[in-house]
Design a protein around this motif. Structure first.
Motif, PDB file in Angstrom:
ATOM      1  N   GLU A   1       9.231  10.413  -3.055  1.00  0.00           N
ATOM      2  CA  GLU A   1      10.361  11.337  -3.009  1.00  0.00           C
ATOM      3  C   GLU A   1       9.906  12.701  -2.514  1.00  0.00           C
ATOM      4  O   GLU A   1       8.737  12.895  -2.195  1.00  0.00           O
ATOM      5  CB  GLU A   1      11.004  11.473  -4.384  1.00  0.00           C
ATOM      6  CG  GLU A   1      10.103  12.022  -5.462  1.00  0.00           C
ATOM      7  CD  GLU A   1      10.822  12.090  -6.814  1.00  0.00           C
ATOM      8  OE1 GLU A   1      11.067  11.032  -7.423  1.00  0.00           O
ATOM      9  OE2 GLU A   1      11.137  13.216  -7.240  1.00  0.00           O
ATOM     10  N   LEU A   2      10.828  13.625  -2.460  1.00  0.00           N
ATOM     11  CA  LEU A   2      10.536  15.007  -2.083  1.00  0.00           C
ATOM     12  C   LEU A   2      10.067  15.768  -3.316  1.00  0.00           C
ATOM     13  O   LEU A   2      10.718  15.728  -4.359  1.00  0.00           O
ATOM     14  CB  LEU A   2      11.783  15.663  -1.504  1.00  0.00           C
ATOM     15  CG  LEU A   2      11.714  17.165  -1.211  1.00  0.00           C
ATOM     16  CD1 LEU A   2      10.677  17.445  -0.135  1.00  0.00           C
ATOM     17  CD2 LEU A   2      13.086  17.694  -0.815  1.00  0.00           C
TER      18      LEU A   2
ATOM     19  N   THR B   1       1.922  14.723   2.762  1.00  0.00           N
ATOM     20  CA  THR B   1       3.182  14.150   3.232  1.00  0.00           C
ATOM     21  C   THR B   1       2.941  12.957   4.148  1.00  0.00           C
ATOM     22  O   THR B   1       2.061  12.993   5.011  1.00  0.00           O
ATOM     23  CB  THR B   1       4.000  15.210   3.988  1.00  0.00           C
ATOM     24  OG1 THR B   1       4.419  16.215   3.056  1.00  0.00           O
ATOM     25  CG2 THR B   1       5.232  14.602   4.646  1.00  0.00           C
TER      26      THR B   1
ATOM     27  N   THR C   1       7.228  13.331   0.544  1.00  0.00           N
ATOM     28  CA  THR C   1       7.349  14.589   1.257  1.00  0.00           C
ATOM     29  C   THR C   1       7.019  15.724   0.302  1.00  0.00           C
ATOM     30  O   THR C   1       7.641  15.845  -0.752  1.00  0.00           O
ATOM     31  CB  THR C   1       8.756  14.786   1.825  1.00  0.00           C
ATOM     32  OG1 THR C   1       9.087  13.674   2.671  1.00  0.00           O
ATOM     33  CG2 THR C   1       8.831  16.078   2.641  1.00  0.00           C
TER      34      THR C   1
ATOM     35  N   SER D   1       6.861  19.710  -0.046  1.00  0.00           N
ATOM     36  CA  SER D   1       7.317  20.958   0.577  1.00  0.00           C
ATOM     37  C   SER D   1       6.442  22.120   0.109  1.00  0.00           C
ATOM     38  O   SER D   1       5.964  22.149  -1.013  1.00  0.00           O
ATOM     39  CB  SER D   1       8.767  21.220   0.215  1.00  0.00           C
ATOM     40  OG  SER D   1       8.908  21.403  -1.175  1.00  0.00           O
TER      41      SER D   1
END
Length: 126
Positions: free
Chosen positions: A10-11, A90, A123, A125
């Motif tokens: 997931e992010l 990522t 992912t 960030s």
């Protein structure tokens, strides 16, 4: 033959944690299990591997101390605990199984793994 299904991607923000799971259709105790990843525009690379008993583990240098691979043969499942995640982590993460047919192995070469999952997206960030 074994079928592999990854989950858990997931992010997440940098510094966060994720645990990936790889569920197998067959008896994972027969296989060396590995995790690989592929970032956009880059080649697939080795992340971590674990011996059939779970007594030996192997990691790429950039994840040592942050990632932990483990397995529960009774559940035919392999895990990748990822802590202190960085944007460079990522990618699509793939689970793979080596049926241990060759007399020797590096644990890090993708060619040694005969079975692959479909991948799960991670992912991170900044």
């Amino acid at each position: 033959q074994v079928q592999l299904v990854e989950s858990g991607g997931e992010l997440v923000q940098a510094g966060g944690s994720l645990r990936l799971s790889c569920a197998a259709s067959g008896r994972t105790s027969r296989y060396v299990m590995g995790w690989f990843r592929q970032a956009p525009g880059k080649e697939r690379e080795f992340v971590a591997a674990i011996s059939r008993s779970g007594s030996s583990t192997y990691y790429r240098d950039s994840v040592k101390g942050r990632f932990t691979i483990s397995r529960e043969n009774a559940k035919d499942t392999v895990y990748l605990q990822m802590n202190s995640l960085k944007p460079e982590d990522t990618g699509v993460y793939y689970c793979a199984a080596d049926p241990v047919l060759r007399p020797s192995r590096s644990y890090t070469a993708s060619a040694e793994y005969d079975y692959w999952g479909q991948g799960t997206q991670v992912t991170v960030s900044s």
